[in-house]
Design an enzyme around this catalytic site. Structure first.
Site, mmCIF file in Angstrom:
data_model
loop_
_atom_site.group_PDB
_atom_site.id
_atom_site.type_symbol
_atom_site.label_atom_id
_atom_site.label_comp_id
_atom_site.label_asym_id
_atom_site.label_seq_id
_atom_site.Cartn_x
_atom_site.Cartn_y
_atom_site.Cartn_z
ATOM 1 N N ARG A 122 -7.683 90.841 30.607
ATOM 2 C CA ARG A 122 -8.978 90.318 31.114
ATOM 3 C C ARG A 122 -9.514 89.178 30.254
ATOM 4 O O ARG A 122 -10.707 88.923 30.200
ATOM 5 C CB ARG A 122 -10.016 91.433 31.238
ATOM 6 C CG ARG A 122 -9.576 92.528 32.186
ATOM 7 C CD ARG A 122 -10.698 93.405 32.646
ATOM 8 N NE ARG A 122 -10.204 94.361 33.620
ATOM 9 C CZ ARG A 122 -9.704 95.544 33.301
ATOM 10 N NH1 ARG A 122 -9.663 95.929 32.056
ATOM 11 N NH2 ARG A 122 -9.258 96.344 34.241
ATOM 12 N N LYS A 144 -10.601 74.277 33.545
ATOM 13 C CA LYS A 144 -10.004 74.585 34.851
ATOM 14 C C LYS A 144 -8.559 75.002 34.615
ATOM 15 O O LYS A 144 -7.803 74.281 33.948
ATOM 16 C CB LYS A 144 -10.021 73.369 35.759
ATOM 17 C CG LYS A 144 -11.280 73.219 36.568
ATOM 18 C CD LYS A 144 -11.062 72.169 37.650
ATOM 19 C CE LYS A 144 -12.337 71.922 38.422
ATOM 20 N NZ LYS A 144 -12.188 70.803 39.383
ATOM 21 N N GLU A 186 -5.821 58.914 35.829
ATOM 22 C CA GLU A 186 -7.006 59.769 35.588
ATOM 23 C C GLU A 186 -8.006 59.044 34.681
ATOM 24 O O GLU A 186 -9.215 59.231 34.832
ATOM 25 C CB GLU A 186 -6.602 61.109 34.968
ATOM 26 C CG GLU A 186 -5.889 62.067 35.929
ATOM 27 C CD GLU A 186 -6.814 62.758 36.943
ATOM 28 O OE1 GLU A 186 -8.030 62.481 36.965
ATOM 29 O OE2 GLU A 186 -6.294 63.573 37.735
ATOM 30 N N LYS A 222 -16.076 63.322 30.298
ATOM 31 C CA LYS A 222 -15.805 64.573 31.023
ATOM 32 C C LYS A 222 -16.621 65.715 30.435
ATOM 33 O O LYS A 222 -17.153 66.549 31.159
ATOM 34 C CB LYS A 222 -14.311 64.894 30.997
ATOM 35 C CG LYS A 222 -14.021 66.187 31.745
ATOM 36 C CD LYS A 222 -12.603 66.387 32.149
ATOM 37 C CE LYS A 222 -12.506 67.694 32.939
ATOM 38 N NZ LYS A 222 -11.155 68.028 33.330
ATOM 39 N N GLU A 232 -18.593 73.729 38.617
ATOM 40 C CA GLU A 232 -18.426 72.826 39.755
ATOM 41 C C GLU A 232 -19.309 73.175 40.957
ATOM 42 O O GLU A 232 -18.846 73.251 42.099
ATOM 43 C CB GLU A 232 -16.947 72.774 40.183
ATOM 44 C CG GLU A 232 -16.619 71.508 40.934
ATOM 45 C CD GLU A 232 -15.150 71.328 41.234
ATOM 46 O OE1 GLU A 232 -14.434 70.875 40.324
ATOM 47 O OE2 GLU A 232 -14.712 71.646 42.340
ATOM 48 N N ARG A 236 -19.867 68.156 38.940
ATOM 49 C CA ARG A 236 -18.455 68.145 38.507
ATOM 50 C C ARG A 236 -17.519 67.745 39.638
ATOM 51 O O ARG A 236 -16.412 67.270 39.394
ATOM 52 C CB ARG A 236 -18.081 69.513 37.914
ATOM 53 C CG ARG A 236 -16.674 69.523 37.333
ATOM 54 C CD ARG A 236 -16.386 70.711 36.459
ATOM 55 N NE ARG A 236 -15.019 70.649 35.953
ATOM 56 C CZ ARG A 236 -14.520 71.466 35.065
ATOM 57 N NH1 ARG A 236 -15.262 72.436 34.553
ATOM 58 N NH2 ARG A 236 -13.272 71.350 34.666
ATOM 59 N N ASN A 240 -13.433 64.806 41.134
ATOM 60 C CA ASN A 240 -12.346 64.894 42.120
ATOM 61 C C ASN A 240 -12.148 63.579 42.885
ATOM 62 O O ASN A 240 -11.474 63.566 43.921
ATOM 63 C CB ASN A 240 -12.634 66.024 43.117
ATOM 64 C CG ASN A 240 -12.630 67.375 42.431
ATOM 65 O OD1 ASN A 240 -11.881 67.597 41.479
ATOM 66 N ND2 ASN A 240 -13.480 68.283 42.885
ATOM 67 N N HIS A 243 -8.974 62.792 44.796
ATOM 68 C CA HIS A 243 -8.146 63.993 44.781
ATOM 69 C C HIS A 243 -7.948 64.635 46.161
ATOM 70 O O HIS A 243 -6.965 65.346 46.350
ATOM 71 C CB HIS A 243 -8.717 65.030 43.805
ATOM 72 C CG HIS A 243 -8.405 64.720 42.367
ATOM 73 N ND1 HIS A 243 -8.753 63.532 41.762
ATOM 74 C CD2 HIS A 243 -7.754 65.444 41.399
ATOM 75 C CE1 HIS A 243 -8.355 63.541 40.497
ATOM 76 N NE2 HIS A 243 -7.738 64.688 40.246
ATOM 77 N N HIS A 247 -4.244 65.141 46.461
ATOM 78 C CA HIS A 247 -3.601 66.462 46.603
ATOM 79 C C HIS A 247 -2.788 66.530 47.898
ATOM 80 O O HIS A 247 -1.718 67.144 47.940
ATOM 81 C CB HIS A 247 -4.652 67.573 46.591
ATOM 82 C CG HIS A 247 -5.183 67.885 45.227
ATOM 83 N ND1 HIS A 247 -6.216 68.759 45.002
ATOM 84 C CD2 HIS A 247 -4.812 67.460 43.992
ATOM 85 C CE1 HIS A 247 -6.467 68.843 43.705
ATOM 86 N NE2 HIS A 247 -5.632 68.060 43.072
ATOM 87 N N HIS A 259 1.134 63.898 40.134
ATOM 88 C CA HIS A 259 -0.320 63.998 40.332
ATOM 89 C C HIS A 259 -1.017 62.647 40.125
ATOM 90 O O HIS A 259 -1.813 62.205 40.962
ATOM 91 C CB HIS A 259 -0.890 65.056 39.377
ATOM 92 C CG HIS A 259 -2.361 65.244 39.511
ATOM 93 N ND1 HIS A 259 -2.946 65.739 40.665
ATOM 94 C CD2 HIS A 259 -3.387 65.004 38.655
ATOM 95 C CE1 HIS A 259 -4.268 65.791 40.501
ATOM 96 N NE2 HIS A 259 -4.557 65.345 39.291
HETATM 97 N N1 GLY Z 1 -9.932 67.574 36.821
HETATM 98 C C1 GLY Z 1 -11.237 67.705 37.323
HETATM 99 C C2 GLY Z 1 -12.042 68.734 36.633
HETATM 100 O O1 GLY Z 1 -11.655 69.241 35.591
HETATM 101 O O2 GLY Z 1 -13.089 69.087 37.108
#
Ligand code: GLY
Length: 359
Positions: A122, A144, A186, A222, A232, A236, A240, A243, A247, A259
């Site tokens: 956990r 993430k 990025e 960031k 998010e 946040r 994206n 993306h 994606h 990516h």
């Molecule tokens: N890669 C986007 C984020 O970490 O929110």
């Protein structure tokens, strides 16, 4: 040795250390946060060959007891099967809640190892040691983690912040051009979001001599977003940018397109769509397109609007009958726009049209 440090106030709070030749002293850096314990290094077959022994020796010198799990390099490994193997390995290595996991590698490794650390017992502590430009500027920071499912990219995962991030700029300098370009995509994304200071380095500047500073700028920006919206809920989501289509390109190519390259094309698609559909207040696409090209990145994709739309609709960014797009308004300003899923096809279609200046 100069180490730049960025504090991220999310989770328990942690430092991102950025500097040359840090792998050889990572045991010392980690030892400032985590007392000697069992340390399970998760890495891939490429990074194992290049950097594993340096990291393992450094940890052992500081009194850590090291075990290692390596998986085949590549996005195809970001699967439930690899995650299951890592979890079994942590169990076989008898890791307890006072031990830690180290993610040594690029984005795939960080996402897999972080997910395993966040769920094993956990949740146990983990440290990110990014070795790619992409992982350094984006995926190693912010907590993430996740894996891909057959139905889409990053569809299972947990938010769990690391204890520390150690970014050795010398590793980033050694990357093959294609892999370096993935990180540039990025970082350019971060420049579009954050403003001219960073964006102009990629638009007209010389990137390689400024790498440590660029990584610091990306991580600082960031970090400010993650601190404001760790899970998010809103802000946040702007990270994206590019993306949704990115994606979809990855998925349509069965992950043969990397990516960063997919996100680059995704940013160009949404920028052209924004200009053509009047979503941006000033034309943004030409500067973004030229900057991507200058950094050896694609601005078009061969996939059709039909295929991209179908792939995008299984993305996390869909919410019921709406999908949230990140719209570049100008360099330094992006905003979120919810559109009905029924209109996504026409937005992507507008973004696929060739720009007049390139035709
Ligand atoms: N890669 C986007 C984020 O970490 O929110």
């Amino acid at each position: 040795m100069e180490i730049k440090s960025v504090r991220i106030n999310a989770g328990k709070g942690y430092d991102v250390s950025i500097g040359e030749n840090l792998l050889g002293s990572c045991g010392d850096v980690i030892g400032k946060t985590i007392n000697p314990c069992r340390a399970a290094i998760i890495t891939d077959s490429n990074v194992e060959r290049l950097f594993l022994s340096t990291v393992a020796d450094s940890l052992e010198n500081e009194g850590f007891s090291v075990s290692t799990f390596s998986f085949p390099a590549g996005e195809q490994s970001k699967s439930i099967g690899t995650l299951s193997n890592i979890l079994e390995f942590l169990g076989e290595s008898r890791l307890t809640r006072t031990d830690c996991v180290l993610a040594l590698g690029g984005g795939v490794t960080g996402d897999l190892a972080g997910f395993a650390a966040g769920t094993y017992l956990r949740g146990i502590r983990y440290v990110q040691i990014p070795t790619t430009f992409l992982a350094a500027v984006d995926s190693s920071v912010g907590g993430k983690t996740g894996i891909n499912l057959m139905t889409g990219k990053n569809l299972a995962g947990v938010f769990v912040q690391p204890e520390a991030v150690i970014c050795d700029v010398s590793c980033v300098k050694q990357l093959p051009d294609e892999v370096f370009a993935d990180g540039a995509a990025e970082a350019i994304k971060t420049g579009i979001l954050s403003g001219e200071d960073l964006f102009s380095l990629f638009e007209t500047g010389d990137v390689k001599p400024s790498l440590a500073e660029i990584i610091k700028m990306c991580v600082t920006f960031k970090g400010s977003i993650v601190e404001a919206d760790e899970f998010e809920a809103g802000l946040r989501k702007t990270l994206n940018l590019g993306h949704t289509v990115g994606h979809a390109i990855e998925k349509c190519s069965n992950y043969a397109i990397s990516h960063g390259h997919a996100v680059a094309a995704g940013m160009a698609v949404i920028a052209r769509a924004a200009d053509r559909l009047g979503f941006s207040s000033t034309p943004v696409a030409p500067r973004i397109e030229k900057t991507l090209i200058r950094n050896s990145l694609p601005i078009y994709t061969d996939f059709s609007a039909e295929n991209l739309t179908a792939a995008a609709l299984s993305d996390k960014k869909r919410s019921g009958e709406e999908i949230t797009l990140v719209i570049p308004d100008s360099i330094g300003r992006c905003y979120l726009k919810k559109i009905p899923v029924s209109t996504l096809h026409s937005v992507i279609n507008a973004g696929l049209e060739v720009s007049s200046w390139t035709s």
